[in-house]
Design an enzyme around this catalytic site. Structure first.
Site, PDB file in Angstrom:
ATOM      1  N   GLU A 157      -3.628   8.398   7.480  1.00 43.88           N
ATOM      2  CA  GLU A 157      -4.521   7.338   6.977  1.00 43.88           C
ATOM      3  C   GLU A 157      -4.646   6.183   7.969  1.00 43.88           C
ATOM      4  OE1 GLU A 157      -3.252   4.259   4.404  1.00 43.88           O
ATOM      5  OE2 GLU A 157      -1.342   5.227   3.932  1.00 43.88           O
ATOM      6  N   LYS A 194       6.839   1.774  -2.973  1.00 43.61           N
ATOM      7  CA  LYS A 194       7.662   0.579  -2.755  1.00 43.61           C
ATOM      8  C   LYS A 194       8.055  -0.046  -4.075  1.00 43.61           C
ATOM      9  CE  LYS A 194       6.410  -1.317   1.577  1.00 43.61           C
ATOM     10  NZ  LYS A 194       5.308  -0.486   2.047  1.00 43.61           N
TER      11      LYS A 194
HETATM   12  N1  PSU Z   1       2.053   1.216   0.726  1.00 46.70           N
HETATM   13  C1  PSU Z   1       2.623   0.941   1.913  1.00 46.70           C
HETATM   14  N2  PSU Z   1       1.848   0.682   3.004  1.00 46.70           N
HETATM   15  C2  PSU Z   1       0.481   0.714   2.911  1.00 46.70           C
HETATM   16  C3  PSU Z   1      -0.108   1.034   1.652  1.00 46.70           C
HETATM   17  C4  PSU Z   1       0.708   1.276   0.596  1.00 46.70           C
HETATM   18  O1  PSU Z   1       3.827   0.908   2.012  1.00 46.70           O
HETATM   19  O2  PSU Z   1      -0.200   0.461   3.920  1.00 46.70           O
HETATM   20  C5  PSU Z   1      -1.595   1.140   1.555  1.00 46.70           C
HETATM   21  C6  PSU Z   1      -2.010   2.623   1.441  1.00 46.70           C
HETATM   22  O3  PSU Z   1      -3.194   2.820   2.191  1.00 46.70           O
HETATM   23  C7  PSU Z   1      -2.293   2.786  -0.033  1.00 46.70           C
HETATM   24  C8  PSU Z   1      -2.839   1.433  -0.381  1.00 46.70           C
HETATM   25  O4  PSU Z   1      -3.225   3.819  -0.324  1.00 46.70           O
HETATM   26  O5  PSU Z   1      -2.040   0.530   0.360  1.00 46.70           O
HETATM   27  C9  PSU Z   1      -2.763   1.145  -1.859  1.00 46.70           C
HETATM   28  O6  PSU Z   1      -3.478  -0.016  -2.124  1.00 46.70           O
HETATM   29  P1  PSU Z   1      -3.872  -0.368  -3.639  1.00 46.70           P
HETATM   30  O7  PSU Z   1      -2.581  -0.708  -4.299  1.00 46.70           O
HETATM   31  O8  PSU Z   1      -4.809  -1.538  -3.532  1.00 46.70           O
HETATM   32  O9  PSU Z   1      -4.510   0.879  -4.193  1.00 46.70           O
END
Ligand code: PSU
Ligand code: MN
Length: 310
Positions: free
Chosen positions: A28, A163
């Site tokens: 990604e 996390k």
């Molecule tokens: N968790 C991490 N690092 C990240 C992300 C999540 O430890 O960079 C990023 C990933 O791309 C994940 C996104 O898909 O954050 C999730 O964001 P949201 O909670 O807005 O869906």
């Protein structure tokens, strides 16, 4: 040119590997633009690609440039996404149509990357952590679109869990409801990204790449549309002290609340604060676990390819 090809550009190398049935691992770009600071983000992204190649699979980093989803970014394109950082549009399922139509530069989230990988025919995807149910999500309904994507797109995501900025228990409940297998890799509990343990038990465990590849093959043979989460704990030597990281996360959550952060800004905001609170230690841990996940994803993709994939 069919309409999909107008918006999806697969690099010649990736195309060739897919046609031959060789192992390919998707990566990604939100983790590059929004998840880590420049220039460590770019360095890490290139190192992840290198490790996958060394293991014998082909990396395909995915991002959106010039109105196209690009599968198999060049190092120059990765540099661009890393340097532009937070000004790049964080692109999940919801955002894809407008980011593409407006020809805005986009970094794909886990959900966005799963969609692109599936369109390209890539089955395995390595990253750091998936999005989940945010703490308090039962009231705010801040639930990552990643969890919904995992229910409807057949791509296996190799990560280190979620996390503990998130509510890991509710994240697992949501995945269970959606029928998404969550496989503990060499563990009986869900890892918590920076630490190997979360206290939340898992019911599926695998101890070798072939087991994961076989289960994924069955899932496809049955025509199930679900994805899969392979939760691979951070290597022991890189794991953080639970008290230290939990304190940093607690402080970051309070700051986010006080600053009124909401929507797609929440995750990047928390990640940045945690890095700052830990004096960069969380970033080192993050890099170590991503590299470890890249290695495992390559091994799984190789096991899958070696046994007549479809
Ligand atoms: N968790 C991490 N690092 C990240 C992300 C999540 O430890 O960079 C990023 C990933 O791309 C994940 C996104 O898909 O954050 C999730 O964001 P949201 O909670 O807005 O869906
Ligand atoms: Mn969210």
């Amino acid at each position: 040119m069919n309409q999909l090809n107008h918006y999806l550009e697969i690099s010649p190398k990736v195309k060739e590997a897919l046609q031959e049935g060789s192992p390919v691992v998707a990566l990604e770009s939100t983790i590059i633009s929004h998840g880590m600071p420049y220039p460590k983000n770019v360095k890490t992204a290139l190192e992840v690609e290198r490790i996958i190649s060394i293991c014998g699979a082909l990396p395909a980093t995915i991002g959106i440039l010039d109105g196209k989803i690009k599968v198999g970014l060049t190092p120059q394109e990765i540099e661009r996404l890393g340097k532009e950082g937070l000004s790049v549009s964080k692109t999940s399922r919801r955002d894809l149509p407008f980011v593409l139509a407006a020809k805005v530069t986009g970094a794909t989230t886990v959900a966005g990357t799963m969609i692109a990988a599936h369109l390209a025919g890539i089955r395995f995807f390595a990253t750091g952590g998936i999005g989940g149910v945010h703490r308090g999500g039962q009231d705010t309904l801040d639930i990552s679109a990643d969890l919904v994507e995992l229910q409807q797109t057949p791509v296996a995501v190799i990560c280190s869990g979620a996390k503990s900025i998130l509510d890991i228990g509710r994240t697992l409940e949501y995945l269970e409801t959606g029928g998404v297998p969550v496989i503990g890799y060499g563990t009986d509990e869900m890892p918590a990204f920076y630490t190997r343990e979360s206290g939340h038990p898992l019911v599926i465990r695998a101890d070798d790449p072939r087991m994961v590849a076989d289960a994924f093959r069955v899932q496809r043979a049955l025509g199930l549309r679900t994805g899969m989460v392979i939760a691979n704990p951070i290597p022991k030597e890189a794991a953080m002290d639970a008290d230290l990281i939990n304190k940093a996360i607690g402080d970051a959550l309070e700051e986010a609340e006080a600053a009124g952060i909401s929507g797609k800004e929440v995750t990047p905001f928390l990640l940045e604060r945690v890095v700052r609170q830990t004096g960069g230690a969380s970033l080192d841990a993050n890099i170590a676990l991503v590299l470890n996940n890249a290695r495992l994803a390559a091994d799984i993709a190789i096991a899958y390819a070696g046994n007549g994939n479809f």
